[in-house]
Enzyme design. Structure first.
Site, PDB file in Angstrom:
ATOM      1  N   ASP A 157      42.262  36.194  36.420  1.00 25.29           N
ATOM      2  CA  ASP A 157      42.712  36.454  35.045  1.00 25.29           C
ATOM      3  C   ASP A 157      42.245  37.815  34.526  1.00 25.29           C
ATOM      4  OD1 ASP A 157      43.831  33.940  34.976  1.00 25.29           O
ATOM      5  OD2 ASP A 157      42.251  33.030  33.758  1.00 25.29           O
ATOM      6  N   LYS A 168      42.454  34.227  25.662  1.00 26.46           N
ATOM      7  CA  LYS A 168      43.901  34.029  25.885  1.00 26.46           C
ATOM      8  C   LYS A 168      44.214  32.542  25.913  1.00 26.46           C
ATOM      9  CE  LYS A 168      43.652  32.379  30.298  1.00 26.46           C
ATOM     10  NZ  LYS A 168      43.855  30.978  30.569  1.00 26.46           N
TER      11      LYS A 168
HETATM   12  P1  ATP Z   1      39.774  30.933  32.874  1.00 30.33           P
HETATM   13  O1  ATP Z   1      40.579  30.576  31.653  1.00 30.33           O
HETATM   14  O2  ATP Z   1      39.886  32.395  33.250  1.00 30.33           O
HETATM   15  O3  ATP Z   1      39.975  29.984  34.019  1.00 30.33           O
HETATM   16  P2  ATP Z   1      37.500  29.724  31.586  1.00 30.33           P
HETATM   17  O4  ATP Z   1      37.740  30.060  30.144  1.00 30.33           O
HETATM   18  O5  ATP Z   1      37.882  28.339  32.034  1.00 30.33           O
HETATM   19  O6  ATP Z   1      38.222  30.808  32.481  1.00 30.33           O
HETATM   20  P3  ATP Z   1      34.979  31.032  31.477  1.00 30.33           P
HETATM   21  O7  ATP Z   1      34.492  30.819  30.088  1.00 30.33           O
HETATM   22  O8  ATP Z   1      35.548  32.351  31.820  1.00 30.33           O
HETATM   23  O9  ATP Z   1      36.012  29.886  31.887  1.00 30.33           O
HETATM   24  O10 ATP Z   1      33.768  30.631  32.446  1.00 30.33           O
HETATM   25  C1  ATP Z   1      33.942  30.206  33.752  1.00 30.33           C
HETATM   26  C2  ATP Z   1      32.572  30.215  34.422  1.00 30.33           C
HETATM   27  O11 ATP Z   1      32.082  31.556  34.476  1.00 30.33           O
HETATM   28  C3  ATP Z   1      31.539  29.391  33.657  1.00 30.33           C
HETATM   29  O12 ATP Z   1      31.079  28.399  34.523  1.00 30.33           O
HETATM   30  C4  ATP Z   1      30.429  30.355  33.301  1.00 30.33           C
HETATM   31  O13 ATP Z   1      29.145  29.864  33.595  1.00 30.33           O
HETATM   32  C5  ATP Z   1      30.697  31.601  34.154  1.00 30.33           C
HETATM   33  N1  ATP Z   1      30.482  32.862  33.406  1.00 30.33           N
HETATM   34  C6  ATP Z   1      29.971  33.976  33.922  1.00 30.33           C
HETATM   35  N2  ATP Z   1      29.939  34.949  32.995  1.00 30.33           N
HETATM   36  C7  ATP Z   1      30.423  34.445  31.868  1.00 30.33           C
HETATM   37  C8  ATP Z   1      30.660  34.989  30.561  1.00 30.33           C
HETATM   38  N3  ATP Z   1      30.343  36.245  30.245  1.00 30.33           N
HETATM   39  N4  ATP Z   1      31.230  34.186  29.644  1.00 30.33           N
HETATM   40  C9  ATP Z   1      31.592  32.910  29.971  1.00 30.33           C
HETATM   41  N5  ATP Z   1      31.379  32.363  31.178  1.00 30.33           N
HETATM   42  C10 ATP Z   1      30.805  33.113  32.135  1.00 30.33           C
END
Ligand code: ATP
Length: 288
Positions: A133, A8
């Site tokens: 989220d 998203k």
């Molecule tokens: P959001 O936009 O919801 O704030 P984000 O895109 O910034 O999330 P994610 O990629 O969801 O961040 O990852 C956040 C943290 O979650 C990372 O530090 C990662 O190590 C951990 N994590 C746990 N499981 C996963 C996964 N399946 N994919 C990505 N990150 C993961």
């Protein structure tokens, strides 16, 4: 079972007050994009196993895929197992909810694969336990959200819109952005449920003015933390994006483009970085 789990962007993200429970109230417009991870689920007797194409991502109990599976087992007293392979494409810690949508995909897939029969409300509860989220990621599309992001209202889908996605090689923790002294907050009255700024953004979106809606309150802090990102945002508009914005807590930058042709042309100017082209789509989880 094969599932596409779409990332998203936040077309609009405002930060309101910090709540007594430690969460921060936000006002946001979520939009699903075509960039997606792919998860493959194979039944196992009891064990939970995860493999991943991205060697830097932990595949232990901390991964949101296994956390989602464990929550479902606990909520339903189910002792069935699964082996999941995660093909990762959404940037990790990039502000595109990659982990959240993997968790949402796992809730949907295992509800079917394990014959749990959980309804939407039960899945929403599990999702909220996994992250703010995740409830949005259960359905996706164009949605207005308030609270910590879990009070959702579907809004008219956007016409197909193209973005250049630039992923700088750094991770930003949302917690660090919330704590940063340069982060400002919207203190407008919310007695009617939404601030007037948010109402006005939703009205602009209804009249199709996407470029006028793009806003991310977190940029004030993110650009102090990483000044190079402000320069990159400027470079994206200089190269032809109608507007550019940090997605969520960053560092991913999204450049709004007039057309797919423009997006592909502009993306070439950033080929020394991790760059891709994506478009809006209406559904975050596609099974089959
Ligand atoms: P959001 O936009 O919801 O704030 P984000 O895109 O910034 O999330 P994610 O990629 O969801 O961040 O990852 C956040 C943290 O979650 C990372 O530090 C990662 O190590 C951990 N994590 C746990 N499981 C996963 C996964 N399946 N994919 C990505 N990150 C993961």
């Amino acid at each position: 079972m094969r599932v596409h789990a779409h990332g998203k962007i936040n077309l609009y993200l405002d930060v309101l007050d910090r709540r007594p429970d430690g969460y921060t109230n936000i006002e946001t417009i979520f939009q699903t994009v075509s960039l997606h991870d792919t998860l493959t689920f194979d039944k196992r007797d009891h064990e939970l196993v995860l493999t991943c194409s991205d060697a830097s991502l932990e595949v232990d109990a901390s991964n949101l895929v296994l956390r989602a599976a464990t929550i479902l087992q606990a909520r339903t007293s189910c002792d069935k197992g699964v082996c999941v392979h995660l093909e990762k494409r959404i940037p990790v810690a990039g502000g595109m909810a990659g982990g959240s949508v993997d968790a949402a995909a796992t809730l949907h897939a295992l509800n079917k694969l394990w014959d749990l029969g959980l309804d939407d409300a039960a899945l929403h509860n599990c999702a909220l336990e996994l992250g703010s989220d995740v409830p949005y990621c259960l359905t996706g599309g164009t949605m207005a959200a308030t609270g910590r992001g879990e009070h959702l209202q579907r809004i008219e889908p956007l016409p197909k819109t193209w973005f250049v996605v630039v992923q700088p090689a750094l991770g930003i923790s949302a917690g660090d952005v919330y704590k940063h002294p340069a982060l400002t907050r919207n203190t407008e009255d919310v007695a009617s449920g939404r601030t007037s700024s948010f109402e006005s953004a939703l009205n602009k979106l209804r009249s199709g003015r996407v470029s006028d809606v793009l806003f991310n309150r977190m940029e004030s802090a993110i650009f102090v933390m990483h000044p190079g990102l402000a320069e990159l945002k400027e470079a994206m508009t200089h190269e032809g994006c109608v507007a550019a914005i940090v997605s969520g807590s960053g560092p991913t930058l999204m450049g709004l483009c007039e057309s797919e042709t423009d997006a592909l042309r502009i993306s070439k100017s950033f080929s020394d970085l991790d760059v891709s082209v994506t478009r809006t789509t209406d559904c975050s989880i596609v099974i089959g």
